[in-house]
Design a protein around this motif. Structure first.
Motif, PDB file in Angstrom:
ATOM      1  N   GLN A 222      45.394  36.444  28.165  1.00 52.37           N
ATOM      2  CA  GLN A 222      45.908  37.451  28.818  1.00 52.37           C
ATOM      3  C   GLN A 222      44.679  38.037  29.905  1.00 52.37           C
ATOM      4  OE1 GLN A 222      46.871  40.619  26.279  1.00 52.37           O
ATOM      5  NE2 GLN A 222      48.078  41.865  28.142  1.00 52.37           N
ATOM      6  N   GLN A 223      43.421  38.171  29.602  1.00 53.59           N
ATOM      7  CA  GLN A 223      42.402  38.484  30.771  1.00 53.59           C
ATOM      8  C   GLN A 223      42.578  37.209  31.858  1.00 53.59           C
ATOM      9  OE1 GLN A 223      38.964  38.935  28.426  1.00 53.59           O
ATOM     10  NE2 GLN A 223      39.553  40.782  27.520  1.00 53.59           N
ATOM     11  N   ARG A 224      42.583  35.962  31.273  1.00 53.76           N
ATOM     12  CA  ARG A 224      42.538  34.753  32.392  1.00 53.76           C
ATOM     13  C   ARG A 224      43.590  35.307  33.256  1.00 53.76           C
ATOM     14  NH1 ARG A 224      44.334  29.606  32.524  1.00 53.76           N
ATOM     15  NH2 ARG A 224      42.743  28.275  33.505  1.00 53.76           N
ATOM     16  N   GLU A 225      44.932  35.340  32.752  1.00 47.92           N
ATOM     17  CA  GLU A 225      45.920  35.636  33.548  1.00 47.92           C
ATOM     18  C   GLU A 225      46.007  36.547  34.746  1.00 47.92           C
ATOM     19  OE1 GLU A 225      49.461  35.739  31.058  1.00 47.92           O
ATOM     20  OE2 GLU A 225      49.477  33.635  30.606  1.00 47.92           O
ATOM     21  N   LYS A 226      45.507  37.854  33.938  1.00 43.47           N
ATOM     22  CA  LYS A 226      45.389  39.018  34.908  1.00 43.47           C
ATOM     23  C   LYS A 226      44.329  38.778  36.000  1.00 43.47           C
ATOM     24  CE  LYS A 226      46.253  42.582  31.805  1.00 43.47           C
ATOM     25  NZ  LYS A 226      45.652  43.896  30.801  1.00 43.47           N
ATOM     26  N   ALA A 227      43.250  38.122  35.822  1.00 42.89           N
ATOM     27  CA  ALA A 227      42.045  37.839  36.549  1.00 42.89           C
ATOM     28  C   ALA A 227      42.684  36.828  37.764  1.00 42.89           C
ATOM     29  CB  ALA A 227      40.829  36.968  36.026  1.00 42.89           C
ATOM     30  N   ILE A 228      43.525  35.644  37.258  1.00 42.72           N
ATOM     31  CA  ILE A 228      44.181  34.968  38.370  1.00 42.72           C
ATOM     32  C   ILE A 228      45.117  35.599  39.162  1.00 42.72           C
ATOM     33  CG2 ILE A 228      45.595  32.911  38.586  1.00 42.72           C
ATOM     34  CD1 ILE A 228      44.460  31.877  35.959  1.00 42.72           C
ATOM     35  N   GLN A 229      45.853  36.547  38.691  1.00 40.75           N
ATOM     36  CA  GLN A 229      46.629  37.495  39.490  1.00 40.75           C
ATOM     37  C   GLN A 229      46.285  38.070  40.362  1.00 40.75           C
ATOM     38  OE1 GLN A 229      49.589  39.335  36.930  1.00 40.75           O
ATOM     39  NE2 GLN A 229      50.891  40.330  38.609  1.00 40.75           N
ATOM     40  N   LYS A 230      44.931  38.836  40.040  1.00 47.33           N
ATOM     41  CA  LYS A 230      44.232  39.727  40.938  1.00 47.33           C
ATOM     42  C   LYS A 230      43.355  38.711  42.094  1.00 47.33           C
ATOM     43  CE  LYS A 230      40.595  43.321  40.704  1.00 47.33           C
ATOM     44  NZ  LYS A 230      39.546  43.724  39.868  1.00 47.33           N
TER      45      LYS A 230
END
Length: 267
Positions: A222-230
């Motif tokens: 989840q943190q990785r997906e948030k970082a990629i989206q950001k």
């Protein structure tokens, strides 16, 4: 006179065995050529020559490890082979030895039962003594109350006051049953976990570990997906800002300079 019109078919000269020239390093009499090795050399190989000594050492260690594995496998298959001492009796005296062993076993069991009975008897005696002491104390207390009862007119006049029923003393047998003597051996046996309990605890531990690992993986994902989206959003905004052009179609240098200035300030 010999004929002169004959022509030679091959121009190569074939000499006899005694006239053939041999090189100095050529093997003689079917022997192999010996390799020159330095005198101060400790191993058969080196780093330049393919690490021959290291390979041999590795093979030796591997062989010893496989030997140890075979030995352990043999021991697990035949547990009898691990027995250091095996009792072997002669045939004509075997029944005597077995009878003696059975007799000793029965004597040990009888002694153990007697010790347990003696312990229980002592405990019942102690309980009986305690019960008698409690009864005597109760009688003395009742006698004191009778002696001091005349000085209280209110209690004597009012017949409504009734003494509370005293609790009946527990029998000694019930106490003895509750506190049965347990030897240290039985305590250890009761405290010792069975194989099922050990397996169950191991299964629960593995299950908990897997659950924690799964939660950690989902959290990281989840943190990785948030970082990629950001990162993608920031990249899109930067591209839109840098791709803006003037009315004449030229790139807007003011926005580019502003972006560079922000980047420098952040750093």
């Amino acid at each position: 006179m010999a004929p002169t019109d004959e022509k030679k078919t091959s121009k190569k000269f074939t000499a006899k065995d005694g006239n053939v020239r041999r090189s100095r390093n050529a093997p003689q009499d079917g022997q192999k050529k010996r390799k020159w090795v330095q005198q101060h050399k400790a191993f058969e190989g080196s780093v330049k020559e393919g690490q021959g000594f290291a390979f041999k050492r590795k093979e030796k260690v591997k062989h010893q490890y496989n030997k140890l594995l075979r030995k352990e496998k043999r021991n697990t298959r035949n547990p009898e082979s691990r027995q250091v001492y095996v009792e072997e009796y002669p045939e004509h005296l075997k029944h005597l030895y077995l009878a003696e062993a059975e007799k000793l076993k029965k004597e040990a069991w009888t002694n153990r039962v007697n010790r347990t009975k003696q312990r229980m008897r002592w405990q019942t005696c102690d309980a009986a003594v305690e019960q008698e002491a409690a009864a005597e104390a109760q009688q003395t207390k009742a006698a004191e109350e009778e002696v001091t009862g005349g000085s209280e007119p209110a209690d004597s006049l009012s017949g409504s006051h009734e003494p509370e029923p005293e609790p009946e003393p527990e029998p000694a047998e019930a106490k003895a049953k509750e506190s049965l003597p347990i030897s240290n051996r039985m305590k250890k046996k009761m405290e010792k976990k069975t194989s099922f309990q050990k397996t169950k605890e191991e299964f629960e531990r593995i299950k908990e570990k897997r659950r924690e690992k799964k939660e950690e993986y989902l959290k990281n994902q989840q943190q990785r997906e948030k970082a990629i989206q950001k990162y993608k959003q920031k990249k899109t905004e930067t591209f839109q800002m840098l791709s803006k052009k003037t009315k004449k179609g030229q790139p807007n240098l003011n926005l580019q300079m502003e972006y560079l200035l922000q980047k420098i300030q952040k750093n």
